[in-house]
Structures are given as C-alpha cells and as structure tokens.
Design an enzyme around this catalytic site. Structure first.
Site, PDB file in Angstrom:
ATOM      1  N   ARG A 198       8.346   4.012  -4.511  1.00 25.89           N
ATOM      2  CA  ARG A 198       8.379   3.015  -3.429  1.00 25.89           C
ATOM      3  C   ARG A 198       7.375   1.888  -3.686  1.00 25.89           C
ATOM      4  O   ARG A 198       7.653   0.720  -3.382  1.00 25.89           O
ATOM      5  CB  ARG A 198       8.120   3.670  -2.076  1.00 25.89           C
ATOM      6  CG  ARG A 198       8.266   2.662  -0.923  1.00 25.89           C
ATOM      7  CD  ARG A 198       8.185   3.297   0.433  1.00 25.89           C
ATOM      8  NE  ARG A 198       6.893   3.938   0.640  1.00 25.89           N
ATOM      9  CZ  ARG A 198       6.616   4.737   1.674  1.00 25.89           C
ATOM     10  NH1 ARG A 198       7.547   4.993   2.584  1.00 25.89           N
ATOM     11  NH2 ARG A 198       5.427   5.290   1.802  1.00 25.89           N
ATOM     12  N   ARG A 213      -8.048 -20.728  -1.953  1.00 22.16           N
ATOM     13  CA  ARG A 213      -7.023 -20.370  -0.969  1.00 22.16           C
ATOM     14  C   ARG A 213      -5.862 -21.349  -1.091  1.00 22.16           C
ATOM     15  O   ARG A 213      -6.061 -22.554  -0.951  1.00 22.16           O
ATOM     16  CB  ARG A 213      -7.609 -20.401   0.448  1.00 22.16           C
ATOM     17  CG  ARG A 213      -6.614 -19.986   1.521  1.00 22.16           C
ATOM     18  CD  ARG A 213      -7.284 -19.926   2.891  1.00 22.16           C
ATOM     19  NE  ARG A 213      -6.333 -19.509   3.916  1.00 22.16           N
ATOM     20  CZ  ARG A 213      -5.545 -20.354   4.594  1.00 22.16           C
ATOM     21  NH1 ARG A 213      -5.608 -21.646   4.369  1.00 22.16           N
ATOM     22  NH2 ARG A 213      -4.699 -19.898   5.500  1.00 22.16           N
ATOM     23  N   LYS A 250       6.429  -2.180   2.043  1.00 26.52           N
ATOM     24  CA  LYS A 250       5.241  -1.567   2.655  1.00 26.52           C
ATOM     25  C   LYS A 250       4.024  -2.471   2.467  1.00 26.52           C
ATOM     26  O   LYS A 250       3.164  -2.227   1.621  1.00 26.52           O
ATOM     27  CB  LYS A 250       5.005  -0.175   2.058  1.00 26.52           C
ATOM     28  CG  LYS A 250       4.102   0.693   2.901  1.00 26.52           C
ATOM     29  CD  LYS A 250       4.194   2.127   2.467  1.00 26.52           C
ATOM     30  CE  LYS A 250       3.121   3.004   3.080  1.00 26.52           C
ATOM     31  NZ  LYS A 250       3.183   3.110   4.530  1.00 26.52           N
ATOM     32  N   LEU A 291      10.762   1.090   7.514  1.00 29.36           N
ATOM     33  CA  LEU A 291      10.223   1.537   6.237  1.00 29.36           C
ATOM     34  C   LEU A 291      11.042   2.745   5.769  1.00 29.36           C
ATOM     35  O   LEU A 291      11.380   3.620   6.566  1.00 29.36           O
ATOM     36  CB  LEU A 291       8.754   1.940   6.390  1.00 29.36           C
ATOM     37  CG  LEU A 291       8.123   2.317   5.051  1.00 29.36           C
ATOM     38  CD1 LEU A 291       7.858   1.065   4.220  1.00 29.36           C
ATOM     39  CD2 LEU A 291       6.840   3.094   5.244  1.00 29.36           C
ATOM     40  N   GLU A 305      11.251   2.328  14.697  1.00 34.35           N
ATOM     41  CA  GLU A 305      10.434   3.460  14.220  1.00 34.35           C
ATOM     42  C   GLU A 305       9.159   3.545  15.046  1.00 34.35           C
ATOM     43  O   GLU A 305       8.926   2.722  15.937  1.00 34.35           O
ATOM     44  CB  GLU A 305      10.131   3.304  12.724  1.00 34.35           C
ATOM     45  CG  GLU A 305       9.548   1.961  12.359  1.00 34.35           C
ATOM     46  CD  GLU A 305       9.562   1.662  10.859  1.00 34.35           C
ATOM     47  OE1 GLU A 305       9.521   2.590  10.033  1.00 34.35           O
ATOM     48  OE2 GLU A 305       9.578   0.467  10.520  1.00 34.35           O
ATOM     49  N   TYR A 338       0.825  -1.209   0.000  1.00 29.82           N
ATOM     50  CA  TYR A 338       0.000   0.000   0.000  1.00 29.82           C
ATOM     51  C   TYR A 338       0.856   1.254   0.000  1.00 29.82           C
ATOM     52  O   TYR A 338       2.073   1.184   0.203  1.00 29.82           O
ATOM     53  CB  TYR A 338      -0.966  -0.013   1.192  1.00 29.82           C
ATOM     54  CG  TYR A 338      -0.354   0.342   2.538  1.00 29.82           C
ATOM     55  CD1 TYR A 338       0.516  -0.523   3.192  1.00 29.82           C
ATOM     56  CD2 TYR A 338      -0.650   1.555   3.157  1.00 29.82           C
ATOM     57  CE1 TYR A 338       1.050  -0.193   4.428  1.00 29.82           C
ATOM     58  CE2 TYR A 338      -0.112   1.892   4.400  1.00 29.82           C
ATOM     59  CZ  TYR A 338       0.741   1.010   5.021  1.00 29.82           C
ATOM     60  OH  TYR A 338       1.281   1.340   6.239  1.00 29.82           O
TER      61      TYR A 338
END
Ligand code: PMP
Length: 285
Positions: A52, A101, A149, A205, A181, A33
C-alpha cells in the site's frame, strides 16, 4: 529511556532525530504513512503495508527510496533496537526538502525524507473488546482521495475531538447519508448474518486489516457484502465493528446514542477478531 528513531538511513536517539522546517511533509502535508502493528516482537501484515505504501507513492508520483526487503529490515531492526514486544511501527515518507516553500513539486531528484519510529501499546488487552465502542456520526469533510494514505489527518483529528466531546470513543464519517469509515478505521455492520462494509473506491482507505478480515470471513463461510450502507441502516444493525492495524477487530455497540442489538459486543466481531489474530500471527515476520 529514549527511543531509537530511523531517519534517512540512520538510527538515532529520538533527541537527535530531526527533519528540516522546509520539508514538504511539514509545509504541505506532502507525505504518506503506514502503521504496522507488532505482536510478540513480530510485524503483522507487513507485506500489505509495504504494497500500500508503494501504491500511495505511485498515486502521488513520490519516490520510494527503499525496496520492500530493505523496508522490512528497517522495521525489524527498529523493533529489535527498541525492544518492542507489542505496539506499532509508524513510517512516514515525504517528498523531501527542496530548500524553499513552493507549491510546485520539487525536481524529481530531490531526496525524499523517510522516518520510522516505534510506539509500545497494549493492543491485545484493549478494554474496549469487552465493553465495545460507542460512536457518533459526523459529516465526512476530508478530501476526495482517501484511498491514498496521506498525513492530512486534521479532519479525522477533529472528528476524534467531536467524539470525545460527546463522551464516546470514535466518529463514523458520513457522506451523502452513507458511512464512509471511522476516523482511523474501516466500518462494518452485521444484519441477518451478513457482514456489510463499504466497497473499495476513492472514498475510503483500502484497509490492510479489512482485506485480511474479509478473506478470513469468506474462508469461514461467513457472508460478506461490499456496498455502501446508510447511517440509518447502521442504527438498525444487529451488530457493528471496526478494523485497523492497531485495533484489529473491535466491536461497536452504540451509534448516535442508539444501542445495537442487545447493546453488547457481537458474535461476528468476536469470531473475526479471533480468526484475524490467529491467521496474522502465523504470517508475522
Ligand atoms: N481508514 C482510515 C481512515 C484509517 O486511517 C485507517 C488506519 N490507518 C484504516 C481505515 C484502517 O486501515 P488499516 O487496516 O490498514 O490500518
């Protein structure tokens, strides 16, 4: 009024914006995301977020179905259709819906799922700028590829709840005694005029706001040191702050109940916020 949401090439009212229950984003958090902020109806640091996103896809062998130009068009169209003046655009890209799945990745021609939506928010006049944020430290229990991310955000959500339970604003995550972070932001301390923040690696990140803020700090002759720092060192700092796309630069005034410096938001954070907003507005698209 219902929002308009982008789903795989279509702009739909949010009630009609749907994704399959077999989507790997839902079943495996097999998704990446980005969050891009919007000021005065324009995208802040769009280019960095697009670059990114591509890097996250490359690291996971995930197909990105849109070019950077198409992505910018989608962002701008969504901002326009929803009349967003201030807020953000959330983008999520998943490995799609293979029908069943299965832990193994689906065939490469499986169509990825791309969803974008907007949220309006008061980013500029956040009351935390005046008061500063209080944080607690928590053990970092995330996976080891925090540079990608992904939407695996359960531990950061838990950390946020621990902060809430402790009556503070956020949690700084700590690994081997060193701060990685914040729950959804990069962390900085300032000591004797030096801005100290953890160096890039798989442990954190690679914040788009971080990259810009460090560049502007260096251009303004502020000294920047990229290295790990301990939580104990942070408690002895003169000031501290965080950066992220939606908070820009935000002062931190307390860690684990210990007030930093005079307990008020610091000068470096204020200066960097000003610099960041000025420069990034010039480059907004
Ligand atoms: N670290 C983490 C864990 C984050 O979730 C975020 C925000 N998504 C950041 C740092 C800040 O990154 P950016 O400046 O690109 O928003």
């Amino acid at each position: 009024m219902s929002r308009i949401v982008y789903v795989n090439g279509e702009y739909l009212p949010e009630e009609e914006a749907k994704v399959s229950v077999f989507d790997r984003g839902f079943l495996f958090a097999d998704a990446v995301y980005e969050v891009t902020s919007v000021l005065e109806g324009k995208l802040i640091a769009f280019d960095g977020h697009a670059v990114r996103l591509q890097r996250s896809c490359d690291e996971l062998g995930m197909t990105n179905p849109v070019s950077k130009d198409e992505l910018m068009e989608i962002h701008q169209e969504l901002v326009k259709r929803n009349g967003v003046e201030e807020g953000m655009v959330y983008l999520q890209l998943t490995r799609g819906n293979p029908g069943d799945r299965d832990f193994a990745y689906p065939p490469e021609d499986t169509k990825p799922t791309l969803v974008l939506f907007t949220q309006t928010a008061n980013l500029l006049n956040n009351p935390k700028i005046e008061k500063g944020m209080k944080v607690i430290s928590v053990e970092d229990q995330r996976w080891a590829r925090r540079d990608i991310k992904t939407v695996q955000l359960l531990f950061p959500s838990m950390a946020k709840m621990m902060a809430k339970a402790a009556g503070v604003d956020d949690a700084w995550m700590v690994e081997d005694g060193h701060v990685t972070e914040g729950s959804s932001n990069n962390a900085y301390i300032v000591k004797d005029g030096k801005i100290i923040t953890r160096n890039l690696g798989n442990e954190i990140l690679h914040g788009i706001t971080r990259a810009a803020v460090l560049e502007y700090a260096r251009s303004a002759q502020m000294e920047v040191v990229e290295r790990p720092f301990t939580i104990e060192e942070a408690k002895q700092a003169d000031e501290a702050f965080i950066t992220s796309a939606s908070t820009f630069v935000m002062p931190v005034v307390e860690i684990d109940g210990v007030a930093l410096g005079d307990g008020k938001p610091g000068k470096s954070a204020a200066r960097l916020r000003e610099l960041y907003l000025e420069e990034s507005r010039k480059q907004a698209v």
